[in-house]
Write a protein that holds these residues in place. Sequence first.
Motif, PDB file in Angstrom:
ATOM      1  N   GLN A 413     -39.033  24.667 -19.739  1.00  0.00           N
ATOM      2  CA  GLN A 413     -39.998  23.727 -19.185  1.00  0.00           C
ATOM      3  C   GLN A 413     -40.011  22.444 -20.003  1.00  0.00           C
ATOM      4  O   GLN A 413     -39.716  22.440 -21.201  1.00  0.00           O
ATOM      5  CB  GLN A 413     -41.392  24.341 -19.154  1.00  0.00           C
ATOM      6  N   GLN A 414     -40.354  21.342 -19.313  1.00  0.00           N
ATOM      7  CA  GLN A 414     -40.478  20.034 -19.958  1.00  0.00           C
ATOM      8  C   GLN A 414     -41.734  19.345 -19.457  1.00  0.00           C
ATOM      9  O   GLN A 414     -42.093  19.459 -18.273  1.00  0.00           O
ATOM     10  CB  GLN A 414     -39.259  19.162 -19.651  1.00  0.00           C
ATOM     11  N   HIS A 415     -42.381  18.627 -20.362  1.00  0.00           N
ATOM     12  CA  HIS A 415     -43.588  17.877 -20.010  1.00  0.00           C
ATOM     13  C   HIS A 415     -43.499  16.496 -20.642  1.00  0.00           C
ATOM     14  O   HIS A 415     -43.200  16.366 -21.835  1.00  0.00           O
ATOM     15  CB  HIS A 415     -44.845  18.601 -20.517  1.00  0.00           C
ATOM     16  N   LYS A 416     -43.751  15.477 -19.833  1.00  0.00           N
ATOM     17  CA  LYS A 416     -43.556  14.104 -20.289  1.00  0.00           C
ATOM     18  C   LYS A 416     -44.759  13.244 -19.959  1.00  0.00           C
ATOM     19  O   LYS A 416     -45.352  13.345 -18.875  1.00  0.00           O
ATOM     20  CB  LYS A 416     -42.317  13.501 -19.606  1.00  0.00           C
ATOM     21  N   LEU A 417     -45.114  12.385 -20.892  1.00  0.00           N
ATOM     22  CA  LEU A 417     -46.068  11.312 -20.655  1.00  0.00           C
ATOM     23  C   LEU A 417     -45.351  10.005 -20.949  1.00  0.00           C
ATOM     24  O   LEU A 417     -44.817   9.815 -22.038  1.00  0.00           O
ATOM     25  CB  LEU A 417     -47.305  11.451 -21.553  1.00  0.00           C
ATOM     26  N   GLU A 418     -45.335   9.111 -19.954  1.00  0.00           N
ATOM     27  CA  GLU A 418     -44.591   7.862 -20.100  1.00  0.00           C
ATOM     28  C   GLU A 418     -45.438   6.694 -19.626  1.00  0.00           C
ATOM     29  O   GLU A 418     -46.134   6.790 -18.605  1.00  0.00           O
ATOM     30  CB  GLU A 418     -43.293   7.921 -19.288  1.00  0.00           C
ATOM     31  N   ILE A 419     -45.362   5.618 -20.372  1.00  0.00           N
ATOM     32  CA  ILE A 419     -45.974   4.353 -19.976  1.00  0.00           C
ATOM     33  C   ILE A 419     -44.845   3.330 -19.900  1.00  0.00           C
ATOM     34  O   ILE A 419     -44.122   3.121 -20.873  1.00  0.00           O
ATOM     35  CB  ILE A 419     -47.042   3.894 -20.991  1.00  0.00           C
ATOM     36  N   LYS A 420     -44.696   2.720 -18.737  1.00  0.00           N
ATOM     37  CA  LYS A 420     -43.620   1.753 -18.590  1.00  0.00           C
ATOM     38  C   LYS A 420     -44.102   0.535 -17.832  1.00  0.00           C
ATOM     39  O   LYS A 420     -45.057   0.601 -17.052  1.00  0.00           O
ATOM     40  CB  LYS A 420     -42.420   2.373 -17.886  1.00  0.00           C
ATOM     41  N   GLY A 421     -43.445  -0.576 -18.096  1.00  0.00           N
ATOM     42  CA  GLY A 421     -43.788  -1.824 -17.434  1.00  0.00           C
ATOM     43  C   GLY A 421     -42.551  -2.604 -17.097  1.00  0.00           C
ATOM     44  O   GLY A 421     -41.423  -2.080 -17.115  1.00  0.00           O
ATOM     45  N   LYS A 422     -42.741  -3.851 -16.832  1.00  0.00           N
ATOM     46  CA  LYS A 422     -41.633  -4.699 -16.420  1.00  0.00           C
ATOM     47  C   LYS A 422     -40.539  -4.743 -17.468  1.00  0.00           C
ATOM     48  O   LYS A 422     -39.344  -4.706 -17.152  1.00  0.00           O
ATOM     49  CB  LYS A 422     -42.155  -6.109 -16.132  1.00  0.00           C
ATOM     50  N   ASN A 423     -40.933  -4.799 -18.733  1.00  0.00           N
ATOM     51  CA  ASN A 423     -39.949  -5.005 -19.800  1.00  0.00           C
ATOM     52  C   ASN A 423     -40.027  -3.967 -20.911  1.00  0.00           C
ATOM     53  O   ASN A 423     -39.475  -4.173 -21.991  1.00  0.00           O
ATOM     54  CB  ASN A 423     -40.123  -6.394 -20.421  1.00  0.00           C
ATOM     55  N   PHE A 424     -40.683  -2.829 -20.674  1.00  0.00           N
ATOM     56  CA  PHE A 424     -40.810  -1.866 -21.763  1.00  0.00           C
ATOM     57  C   PHE A 424     -41.050  -0.465 -21.218  1.00  0.00           C
ATOM     58  O   PHE A 424     -41.379  -0.264 -20.052  1.00  0.00           O
ATOM     59  CB  PHE A 424     -41.982  -2.243 -22.672  1.00  0.00           C
ATOM     60  N   PHE A 425     -40.860   0.503 -22.084  1.00  0.00           N
ATOM     61  CA  PHE A 425     -41.321   1.862 -21.818  1.00  0.00           C
ATOM     62  C   PHE A 425     -41.614   2.539 -23.149  1.00  0.00           C
ATOM     63  O   PHE A 425     -41.025   2.241 -24.188  1.00  0.00           O
ATOM     64  CB  PHE A 425     -40.296   2.672 -21.014  1.00  0.00           C
TER      65      PHE A 425
END
Length: 965
Positions: A413-425
Motif C-alpha cells: 500500500q501507498q499513501h501520498k499527500l501532495e501540494i502542487k501549483g503552477k510552478n512547484f510541488f
Amino acid sequence: MRIYLLFLSLFFCSISFAQSSISGSVVDSGNQAVFGANIKIAGVTAATAITDADGKFTLTSSMKPPFVIEISCVGFVSKKINITSSNQKVNIVLSDEETLLDEIVVSASRTPERVLESPVTIERMGIADIKKNASPSFYDGLENLKEVQMNTSSLSFKSINTRGFATVANTRFMQLVDGMDNSSPLLNFVLGNMIGISEIDVQSVELLPGASSALYGANAFNGILFMNSKSPFTSQGITAYAKYGQTVQKAAGTNDYVDYGVRMAHAFSPKLAGKVNFTYMKGTDWYATNYDDKTNVGRDRTHFNYDGINVYGDEVSTNLNAVADGLLAAGVITPSQFAAFDGILPNYNVSRTGYNETDLTDNKASNTKIDFSLHYRPFGSENLEVIWQSKFGFGNAVYQGANRYYLNNFFMQQHKLEIKGKNFFVRGYTTNEDGGDSYDMLFTGINVNRQWKDDKTWFGQYANAYVQSTLVGKNPTEAHFIARNYSDYNIIPGDVPLSPAAGKPRFLPGTSDFKAAFNKVINEASVLSGSKLVDNSKIYHSDANYNFKDIIKFAEIQLGGSYRQYQLNSYGRIYTDADGPIYYNEYGAYTQLTKKFVDDRLKFTGSIRYDKSKNFDGNVSPRVSLVYSGGQSRRHNFRGSFQTGFRNPSTQDQYIGFNVGSALLLGSAPDNLTRFSEVRGNNIDGSGTISAFGQSVLGSNTVVLSGLNAYNNSYTATSVGQFTATGNASLLRKTNVDYVKPESVKAFELGYRSFVKDVSIDINGYYNIYNHFIGNLNVVTPYYGKTQDSPNPTVNPADLGFQTLAALKGGDYRVYQLYTNTDVEIKSLGFGLGLSKKVYRDFEVGVNYNYAEFKFDQAKDPSFEAGFNTPKHRAKASFGNEKLFKNFGFNVSGRWNSEYLWQSTMVDGMIDAATVIDAQINYNIPKLKSTLKIGAANIGGKEYTQVLGAGLIGQQYFASWTINP
C-alpha cells in the motif's frame, strides 16, 4: 450507514445552477461525428461536457460570457472557441493530428516541453495508444516501445528494462506512478504493475531510457518509467471494462483468464473532486517446467547428482565418501565396515530427490488494485491543488531471484499527500508491504523432504544401499538406481541383501501426507524447517521542486530535493533484523538551468544533483545537453547530452542475510557483517556432519561463522571449482574483495527527431562507461584453517593452509554470495531507430530497431557476472487503422529478438531468439458509449521465454468491453 449514504450521494451527484448553456456538435474533417471529445471552459476545470455518439454536447455553467471553451480529443488537434452569449450554439470541426511530435512531455526536464525538444531520448504512450494496443493490457503493450525489454517472471509480474543489465529484480530501473516510487521497500525493485495503475485511469506514460540520476536520484540509473493518472476535474464519470479470455500453454493447457475494472470520478465543484479505481485480474500462471540441470548441460533426472532448474529439494547434496565418516562417528557402522565403505563409496556428491515446481504451487496468478484520491483546489484553478491519494495492491505472482518465490496474498500500500501549483510541488508518501503467505519454493522442497526423512538418515541409507549393491556385482549406474529407490520408496531388488528402509515411502504430491507436510512447511519461517517469507518493511519518502520561471526571466531555473528512509523488517528471515528493524536513510538536492539561444533554436539544459546515503560518501551527478531545432518549421531537432549517473548499493546489497540453500546471500554493510552469524554442523539439517578431521581441529562438531569469515577467510568459488576438478591446490585463490560501494556511469547520447514528408523519425545512439559495477561473487568459507593463495598440500596437518584443503575435501565449508564491485571497467553501446508513417488514408505503419552490446574483460575478473541479459538485436513493427470502417479499427504488432546469454544468481544459460505477434480488432458502439475489442498475444507463435527459470510464455486470447462516460 447514513454517513456512508451521504458520502455516496455527494460523490455521484452535484447540483448546478446554470446560467449559461452552450450546445453544439463536433465533427472531423470528413464531417463524421467525433465521439468522446472533451469540452471545457478554459481555466475552469469543473465545467466540462463530453460529446455523445452523434458528436453533440451541452455545456452548462454558472459563468457568464465572455469566456473561451476548449475542445480536445485524442487523435485531433485541440481547438479554442470564443463564447459571447449565454445560449450560444457552435459547430466545431477538428483536424486530425498528423504527428505526435508536438505532444507535451514533462519527465525529461521536469518541466513541460515538446517531445521534439526533449534533451534526451523519450518514449511516450497516450490514451490513443492504449486504445489501439494489441496486448492483453497497456502494461504488456509497453514492450512494443523502442528501447523497452520486458522480463516476464509470472503472468502477473513483469519487469521493464532499458539499455541492458536486465533482471527480474531490476534495481537499476525506477517506476513512478503519480510521483510515487513503486519499488518494494524490502526488495528495492518494481513489482511490475501490481500496485501500479488501471488502464482506464492512464493519462500518459513516459519512458526515459538510460541514466537520469541528475534529476531523479540514485535509483534512476538505467531508466525510469512515469505513469500519470487522469484528473477527476477533467475526466469525470464512470468508466468500466471487462475482459475474458484464455491462456494456452503446452504444460498448463487452456485456462480461463479474467480482468475487469471500474473508475468513478466526479468534480463536486470547481474546488473539490475525487475518484476511485478498482481492478481485478485472475488467471493460471505459466507453468515453469524447465528440467535441465542448473550447471551441467545434458544432465537429466537419472543422474545421481541432478539439480533441476524447476525442481526443488535436490539442491541438498553431499559427498558419498564423507557419509562414511558420519556413519562411523554415529556408531552406525563398525571400523571394519567403515574400511569397506570407504573403499567402495565414490568421492563425489549425490543429491536428494526433489519436487517439481508444479507440485509446490497452485500456479494461480492474480492482482487486485484499489486506489482513491481527493483533490482540493482552494482557488478553483490549477494554480494550487492539494491531493490525498491511497493505493492498495495485492495478489499472487512468482518472483525469481536467487530462487523462485511464490508471492501468495502479497500486499502493498501507498499513501501520498501532495501540494502542487503552477510552478512547484511538495509531496510525501509512505510505502508499506506485507509478505502475506509468500514462501520460497526451494526451501519448501527441501523441508517437505525433511518432514519425511532427515538428510542424515536418507544419505546413510543411500550409502548403505550403494555399497550392498556394489558388493553383489552391480555397476555404479545400477547401484545408484537401487540406492535412490531404497532411500525414497523402500524398494529392494531381490538380489540385494537389504532390510526394508525404515519409515514411510517418500511423500508423493497429491497424497494427504504430502499436503500436511507442505502446509506445515510454508507456514514456518525458519529455513531449518519452513519456507515462509516474512516481511513488514516500509519506505518514507518526501520530495519537492520549485521552478523560478515566473521570477527569474533570463533562464528557467529549478531547484529541488528529496529525503527517504527505509525501515527493513523481515524479522530475521531475509535481513539481519532478527533483533528489530534496520533503519537506513538517504537524501539529495538538485538544480537545473534551461536557456534558449539563437532565436530560440538552440536550447541548453544543465543539471547537477548531490546525493548522500547513510553508509557512503556523497555523490555529485551532472548533466548537460544541447538541442538544436533546424529548418523553417523547426522540425529537424538534433540533440546531444552527457551525464553521469550513480547507484547506491541497495538495501539488499548492504543488509541481506538470506539463506537460499546452496549459498547464503550476505550484504556487506560493516554492521551487517558483525550482526550476522550462523551455527554450522550436524545440529543443522542439511549442512552435513563435520568430518572427523574437522572435529579434531575444532574440538566439536559445530562452528560459528560470521560475515567477517565470508569476506576475510574464503576462497573464490571459481578457484574451488578448479581445485575440485583437478586436485591442484595451486589453483586456489583467496578472496580479496572490498565491501560494496556505489557504482557509476558516464553516459553519452546523440539523437535526431523530426517529421519529414509525413514520416516520423527518431534516431538515437548511446555509449556508457560503468565503473565499480555492482555484482555478486560466490565464495567458499572453510570451517577451519586460514585461506591463502596456492596452499601447500604436503605440509603438516597443523598448518592452517593445509587445514583449509582438508575442509574443502571433507565438505566442511559454507558457500556465501557476496555483494561487491568489479574493478574492471564495463562499456555498453547501443543504437535505436524509430519510424512511423500513415501510408494510405488512415493506415499507419511503425517500425523500430535497437542494437545493444557490452564489453567486459572476463579474464580480468573471472568470478564476476555482469548480467547484461539483453539481445544484441531487437526489431518491432506495427500496422493498423483506427478508422478502417465506420466505428471499426484494428492493429497488429510484432517483435523479434536475437538469442542472448542470461546470467542470474539462480541459473545461467542461453535464451533463444523469439518472434511474437499480437493483434486486435475493435468496434465502437457510440449509442452505448462502448468499445468492443478482440485480441490475441503471441498469436500463432511458439512458446518462448524471457527469464531462464520462469515458465514458457504461450498464447493469450481475450475479448473486452469498455464503457466510457
